[in-house]
Each structure stands twice: as C-alpha cells, then as structure tokens.
Write a protein that holds these residues in place. Structure first.
Motif, PDB file in Angstrom:
ATOM      1  N   SER A 212     -12.299 -16.802 -11.614  1.00 26.90           N
ATOM      2  CA  SER A 212     -12.123 -15.774 -12.639  1.00 26.90           C
ATOM      3  C   SER A 212     -13.437 -15.302 -13.237  1.00 26.90           C
ATOM      4  O   SER A 212     -13.507 -14.198 -13.775  1.00 26.90           O
ATOM      5  N   GLU A 213     -14.493 -16.132 -13.157  1.00 24.33           N
ATOM      6  CA  GLU A 213     -15.797 -15.766 -13.709  1.00 24.33           C
ATOM      7  C   GLU A 213     -16.885 -16.020 -12.676  1.00 24.33           C
ATOM      8  O   GLU A 213     -16.882 -17.066 -12.016  1.00 24.33           O
ATOM      9  N   PRO A 214     -17.854 -15.103 -12.531  1.00 27.95           N
ATOM     10  CA  PRO A 214     -18.912 -15.290 -11.533  1.00 27.95           C
ATOM     11  C   PRO A 214     -19.698 -16.583 -11.685  1.00 27.95           C
ATOM     12  O   PRO A 214     -20.158 -17.154 -10.686  1.00 27.95           O
ATOM     13  N   GLN A 216     -18.674 -19.383 -12.120  1.00 26.84           N
ATOM     14  CA  GLN A 216     -17.939 -20.514 -11.544  1.00 26.84           C
ATOM     15  C   GLN A 216     -18.120 -20.623 -10.030  1.00 26.84           C
ATOM     16  O   GLN A 216     -17.633 -21.560  -9.403  1.00 26.84           O
ATOM     17  N   LEU A 217     -18.847 -19.679  -9.443  1.00 26.58           N
ATOM     18  CA  LEU A 217     -18.980 -19.637  -7.982  1.00 26.58           C
ATOM     19  C   LEU A 217     -19.798 -20.800  -7.431  1.00 26.58           C
ATOM     20  O   LEU A 217     -19.415 -21.443  -6.446  1.00 26.58           O
ATOM     21  N   ALA A 236     -15.707 -13.916  -6.730  1.00 22.84           N
ATOM     22  CA  ALA A 236     -15.179 -13.656  -8.070  1.00 22.84           C
ATOM     23  C   ALA A 236     -14.058 -12.622  -7.983  1.00 22.84           C
ATOM     24  O   ALA A 236     -14.098 -11.708  -7.147  1.00 22.84           O
TER      25      ALA A 236
END
Length: 265
Positions: A212-214, A216-217, A236
């Motif tokens: 859901s958020e970059p 977190q990649l 994302a």
C-alpha cells in the motif's frame, strides 16, 4: 428488491427525497458527489483527505469517533453509513433515532452500481443514479474481457506491514483483482483485513506482491525465495482509490489492471 441488493443495503426509505444528508464514510461522500448531490450534504465524518468541494462542511469527527450531538444538531433526514466506520454501540444508537439510514458495504464492484441506483433514488437523483450504474456495469464488463487470463495471476495484497495485514475474500479489492485476471492468495479468509504471519505468505508464494505504501517495498527483498521477489514483481498499489468503493474505483481498478498485465506468471 433485486437479488444483488440482498446483504448489501439496509435502509428505511424516506417519504420524500432527502435534503439534509450526513455521510459517515469517505466512499459514500464520493457517491454523493458522483450523483451531483453534494449540495444535499450537511456534514461528513472525516477519514483521509476531504474533497475540496466540501471544505466548508461541518465535521462530525473522524473514523471510529462520531460526535453524536453534532450529528443531531444538523437535523439530517438521511444518514449514510459504512458499518465498519463505527463501533457496534454507536451503530445501534444511530438506528434508534428514527432517522432513515442508508448502509452500504459492497463486496463486489457490481454492488457499487446497485448503491448508485438506490442512493440516487433517495436523494432525488434517480436518473443520474441509473445512468452511472449502467456506465459502471458496461465498463466493468469491458475490463473483465480485456484483462482476462487463462490462469489467474496469484497476488498478495499488503494493507500494512507491522503487523502484517492483507485482504480477505469478502473485501472488494479481491474482486478488483479478479477483474484484472488475478486472484488474492488469501481469498479463502472471510475477514475483510486478516492479520497474517510472514510464514503464511511464504507458504502461498505469490507471483506478485502489492504494497500500500512505496516505503514497504524494500523489506520484501530479504525473501528471494518468493516468486514475486525473484521476478521483480513487488510493486506499490498504483491508486489508493481502490480503498474507497465509489464510482472512481473503476478508474483505480483499470490502473491496477494495467500494472498487473506486465506481470510474468
């Protein structure tokens, strides 16, 4: 009542078109704007960024924290409710006021068409609701044809990382994935947002991971045994509009489909 309304909507019909509407969910607020009925909104429950057109409307609190006295002071003749936006006690309190309540928690994109028709009828925008519903159904059928895969792409959709949350099969984003020729690897879970272990994700070995958020990649690169990581298919989510089931979710789903069409099984 049409079959697709069963389990989707629960409301008491007002005698006349509602003129003073309060919305207790951003997605339902968007539906009002899409129906060209924003002038009938007198208050909203905030949750995320508010549309600029409604900047001056009174706030009734934030997600999960409704200011009940403020709501009653606005003298609404219709309340729009997403059940999960309030606790059980406040939901029952609302229903006890005798004010018509329109409840909506769609599980499939087609359900949004039913919402548009039903809500349009209640706020004096019946024809507009029918037009938008027909538009949604037609475009949705086109998306299904265009992005269909013989073997669905296996996708893990990460809502949050610490702790790890995903979506279950009853969540409308699971249906958006199906429209795009994919399948949620945790579609067998009934909870809308189940908490998971990393081991559970490793065991199901998705071909694509959506976060859901970059920011977190990067964490997923620690697990190269995952097919999604090996293939470079940890991406994302392209449009956060997937989290707000209104007519705009159709465009968000199209962007999701365009991203997923790049994936290799």
């Amino acid at each position: 009542m049409r079959p697709w309304l069963a389990g989707l909507l629960c409301f008491a019909l007002p005698l006349m078109a509602a003129e003073r509407v309060v919305s207790l969910a951003p997605s339902l607020t968007e539906l009002m704007l899409e129906l060209d009925a924003g002038d009938r909104l007198v208050g909203v429950l905030d949750g995320g960024e508010r549309p600029a057109a409604l900047a001056g409307l009174p706030s009734l609190g934030r997600w999960g924290r409704l200011e009940m006295e403020g709501l009653l002071a606005l003298r609404p003749d219709l309340i729009l409710l997403w059940p999960d936006s309030l606790g059980a006690a406040q939901r029952e309190q609302l229903r006890g006021f005798g004010i018509p309540v329109f409840e909506a928690q769609p599980r499939r994109l087609e359900d949004i068409a039913g919402q548009l028709e039903a809500l349009g009828a209640q706020v004096g925008r019946a024809e507009r609701g029918r037009q938008l519903a027909a538009q949604l159904r037609g475009q949705l059928a086109e998306l299904r044809r265009h992005y269909r895969r013989e073997v669905p792409l296996r996708v893990f959709y990460q809502v949050w990382d610490r702790p790890l949350y995903s979506i279950g099969g009853v969540q409308i984003i699971s249906d958006a994935l199906q429209v795009c020729g994919a399948v949620n690897v945790f579609a067998d879970l009934d909870l809308p947002a189940p908490q998971l272990s990393l081991e559970a994700v490793l065991a199901r070995d998705p071909e694509v991971i959506l976060v859901s958020e970059p920011d977190q990649l990067a964490a997923w690169q620690a697990w190269p045994q995952l097919g999604a990581v090996r293939r470079g298919q940890v991406w994302a989510v392209p449009d956060r509009g997937l989290e707000r089931p209104s007519l705009q979710m159709l465009a968000a789903t199209r962007r999701l489909c365009e991203l997923l069409r790049q994936a290799r099984p």
